[in-house]
Design an enzyme around this catalytic site. Structure first.
Site, short mmCIF file in Angstrom:
data_model
loop_
_atom_site.label_atom_id
_atom_site.label_comp_id
_atom_site.label_asym_id
_atom_site.label_seq_id
_atom_site.Cartn_x
_atom_site.Cartn_y
_atom_site.Cartn_z
N MET A 1 36.14 21.43 49.79
CA MET A 1 37.07 22.31 50.65
C MET A 1 37.79 21.25 51.67
O MET A 1 38.76 21.90 52.14
CB MET A 1 36.22 23.17 51.54
CG MET A 1 35.35 22.67 52.97
SD MET A 1 33.98 21.85 53.08
CE MET A 1 33.25 22.03 51.65
N PRO A 2 38.04 20.17 51.42
CA PRO A 2 38.77 19.54 52.27
C PRO A 2 40.16 19.67 51.91
O PRO A 2 40.49 19.87 50.77
CB PRO A 2 38.65 18.00 52.17
CG PRO A 2 37.25 17.66 51.41
CD PRO A 2 37.05 19.21 50.73
N LEU A 3 41.23 19.63 52.75
CA LEU A 3 42.58 19.66 52.71
C LEU A 3 42.95 18.47 53.24
O LEU A 3 42.92 17.96 54.61
CB LEU A 3 43.29 20.82 53.64
CG LEU A 3 44.65 20.85 53.55
CD1 LEU A 3 45.38 20.91 52.05
CD2 LEU A 3 45.43 21.99 54.19
#
Length: 128
Positions: A1-3
């Site tokens: 889920m990292p951006l």
């Protein structure tokens, strides 16, 4: 889920930018247990006046090759995981594309799990 947002001075090659993105992602996978297919990144080049930084803050000698990495991720990682990520990213990026560890600045932005939508107008991590 990292951006992941990677900002650097304009004039680098596509291969250099890809190596930055690949190294940051690999460090996230290895140090923070991010799934390998969970990859969302924005790489942006800026004119010289578009990156403002202190070349000697905290006694670290930065060059014009400075790279800012900002990772927005869900809250919950332990301090040891964060330290491992910082170290591993510096190691990997020193290997390829040859980024000096002094020129790597990383900022983690933690958000609640319910603040993500990966498409379809849905909150995939929100219950109810």
């Amino acid at each position: 889920m990292p951006l992941v947002r990677i900002s650097l001075r304009e004039g680098t090659s596509p291969e250099y930018r890809k190596a930055l993105a690949d190294g940051v992602h690999r460090a996230l996978v290895e140090a923070m247990a991010v799934p390998a297919d969970d990859r969302f990144q924005v790489v942006t080049e800026h004119p010289p006046a578009g990156l403002i930084y202190d070349p000697r803050y905290l006694g670290i000698e930065r060059s014009d090759g400075v790279v800012f990495v900002q990772v927005t991720l869900s809250a919950g990682r332990k301090p040891a995981q964060k330290r491992a990520f910082f170290r591993r990213a510096a190691e990997l990026l020193a290997q390829s594309p040859g980024l000096r560890p002094q020129d790597l600045m990383i900022n983690l932005v933690e958000v609640a799990w319910e603040n993500w939508s990966f498409g379809n107008g849905e909150a995939q991590y929100m219950e109810g």
